[in-house]
Design an enzyme around this catalytic site. Structure first.
Site, PDB file in Angstrom:
ATOM      1  CG  PHE A 144      -1.712   0.796   1.565  1.00  0.00           C
ATOM      2  CD1 PHE A 144      -3.121   1.444   0.637  1.00  0.00           C
ATOM      3  CD2 PHE A 144      -1.071   2.638   1.508  1.00  0.00           C
ATOM      4  CE1 PHE A 144      -3.521   2.178   0.076  1.00  0.00           C
ATOM      5  CE2 PHE A 144      -2.342   3.507   1.207  1.00  0.00           C
ATOM      6  CZ  PHE A 144      -3.737   3.675   0.829  1.00  0.00           C
ATOM      7  CG  ASP A 229       5.969   4.021   1.615  1.00  0.00           C
ATOM      8  OD1 ASP A 229       5.609   4.772   3.320  1.00  0.00           O
ATOM      9  OD2 ASP A 229       4.073   3.996   1.299  1.00  0.00           O
ATOM     10  CE  LYS A 258      -0.868   7.164   6.385  1.00  0.00           C
ATOM     11  NZ  LYS A 258      -0.951   6.008   5.892  1.00  0.00           N
TER      12      LYS A 258
HETATM   13  C1  LIG Z   1      -1.122   5.981   4.395  1.00  0.00           C
HETATM   14  C2  LIG Z   1      -0.295   5.230   3.455  1.00  0.00           C
HETATM   15  C3  LIG Z   1       0.086   5.784   2.319  1.00  0.00           C
HETATM   16  C4  LIG Z   1      -0.498   7.540   1.804  1.00  0.00           C
HETATM   17  O1  LIG Z   1      -1.006   8.173   2.561  1.00  0.00           O
HETATM   18  P1  LIG Z   1      -1.613   9.217   2.077  1.00  0.00           P
HETATM   19  O2  LIG Z   1      -1.254  10.811   3.361  1.00  0.00           O
HETATM   20  O3  LIG Z   1      -2.944   8.553   2.439  1.00  0.00           O
HETATM   21  O4  LIG Z   1      -1.511   9.241   0.900  1.00  0.00           O
HETATM   22  C5  LIG Z   1       1.157   5.066   1.351  1.00  0.00           C
HETATM   23  N1  LIG Z   1       2.252   4.335   1.889  1.00  0.00           N
HETATM   24  C6  LIG Z   1       2.380   4.494   3.012  1.00  0.00           C
HETATM   25  C7  LIG Z   1       2.441   3.237   3.614  1.00  0.00           C
HETATM   26  C8  LIG Z   1       1.050   4.143   3.883  1.00  0.00           C
HETATM   27  O5  LIG Z   1       1.078   3.919   5.379  1.00  0.00           O
END
Ligand SMILES: *Cc1c(COP(=O)(O)O)cnc(C)c1O
Length: 400
Positions: A144, A229, A258
């Site tokens: 994700f 990520d 985040k």
């Molecule tokens: C939440 C998340 C994203 C996307 O972040 P947004 O602020 O919702 O665009 C990308 N990668 C990971 C691992 C995430 O948990």
């Protein structure tokens, strides 16, 4: 505190006017403080999702609030056409904390991932010498990385992709945790391997021990950038500043978001050394809000809170405790309990939604992820007593 309407009113409004792109629990929140959130009907809940780890510092942290309010009264947005007095100090503090030479500030996580993809391609053409428009990036099944058309194009999740094509080419998918598959997927055109050290949305999936460090070796050997990520796993969630540290890995490109703002504002960033981020030239990339003074001031304080309050260490210590206690619950429904720090997944052998509903009835907000997994990822300011309080209820729900 008086409320004019009950939760049904707000739910109906949202159902009527909002696109139905989510299926939330029917709890309508109006206040939050630390690990606790309150709904419009006056009920109190322990937040075990922490906005997908965006509020690691706890809801409405007073120091971050203070910084936000102060900055809001001075300057909120300059745009990058001009400079502001918050972005430089923010990026300096972020780089010094994380050990990277440069940072590129954006807003949402998906934008930061897009930025990392652009950076990797640019590096591939400018430094590695890949032929124009031939760059490949290896990604993992179950990933994700966000919701843009490029990103969902390399998702393996049917519902994320269906009806959103055609997709951006240049991505190759391997099974998560499969070192041999990574090695086999790399070609002379491979510029990067994009990976989550733990797949959060995938169901708190922890790859086999040694995967990330082996991946780092393979990337180094093949002149491929390792891009982590850590939007969800980073900034203390797994008991280290970054989850990559569990395997002693320093990714070439680090993606954060985040908790970078403690939940006050969308702030994300790509971190890397000069060799990669030094390649951007004026006009290559941008964002109206990226690096704005309000977000920068908020993020500076959000990082300070993380360090000053020892939240990374706290996540390690209380995460071990929480995980150990969860593993000792004897339940016919539980297949596996796994986690690192306060990032815990309880995999069930039945759909998890009704357990999330039952926890909600008992004052705990936890959301099922990927149907069969309950994720417990509370704000890192949680106390042992609060964990005990939650455990009592979790055990009740899992054993009744
Ligand atoms: C939440 C998340 C994203 C996307 O972040 P947004 O602020 O919702 O665009 C990308 N990668 C990971 C691992 C995430 O948990």
């Amino acid at each position: 505190m008086t409320q004019q309407h009950n939760s049904d009113y707000y739910i109906q409004l949202a159902e009527k006017y909002s696109a139905r792109n989510y299926n939330p629990l029917d709890v309508v929140l109006s206040e939050g403080k630390g690990v606790w959130v309150y709904d419009v009907d006056g009920n109190k809940y322990l937040d075990c999702l922490a906005a997908y780890s965006a509020v690691n510092q706890g809801h409405c942290h007073p120091r971050i609030m203070e910084a936000a309010q102060q900055q809001m009264q001075k300057l909120t947005l300059s745009s990058r056409a001009f400079r502001n007095d918050q972005m430089g100090p923010f990026l300096q503090e972020l780089c010094e904390l994380t050990g990277y030479e440069k940072a590129l500030p954006m807003n949402t996580g998906a934008e930061a991932v897009e930025t990392a993809i652009k950076a990797a391609r640019k590096w591939g053409y400018a430094v590695k010498g890949v032929e124009d428009d031939c760059a490949e990036i290896v990604v993992c099944a179950g990933n994700f990385h966000g919701r843009t058309t490029t990103i969902v194009g390399f998702s393996s999740e049917e519902s994320y992709r269906k009806d959103f094509g055609p997709f951006t080419p240049g991505f190759v998918t391997i099974p998560y945790g499969d070192v041999a598959a990574l090695e086999a997927a790399i070609t002379p055109n491979t510029v990067a391997f994009l990976v989550e050290p733990i797949q959060g949305e995938g169901g708190v999936v922890i790859p086999p021990d040694g995967f990330l460090s082996a991946a780092a070796d393979i990337c180094r050997k093949n002149n491929v950038l390792l891009m982590a990520d850590e939007i969800q796993t980073g900034l203390g969630r797994t008991g280290r500043l970054f989850a990559s540290e569990h395997e002693g890995v320093r990714p070439d490109v680090m993606i954060v978001g985040k908790a970078l703002s403690g939940g006050f504002y969308p702030v994300s960033a790509v971190l890397a050394d000069d060799e990669v981020l030094g390649l951007f030239k004026p006009g290559d990339h941008g964002s109206t809000f990226g690096g704005n003074p309000l977000g920068s001031a908020i993020a500076r304080t959000a990082l300070k809170v993380l360090i000053d309050e020892g939240l990374v260490e706290r996540s390690a210590e209380l995460g071990d405790y929480f995980l150990g206690r969860l593993q000792r619950i004897e339940s016919d429904y539980v297949k596996e309990v796994r986690g690192r720090g306060l990032f815990i997944g309880v995999e069930l052998n039945v759909p998890a939604r009704r357990f999330a509903e039952a926890l909600y009835q008992r004052g705990i907000l936890a959301k099922e992820t990927h149907d069969y997994v309950l994720r417990f990822a509370p704000p890192l300011v949680i106390t042992r007593e609060e964990i005990d309080w939650a455990l009592e209820r979790i055990e009740e729900v899992l054993t009744s």
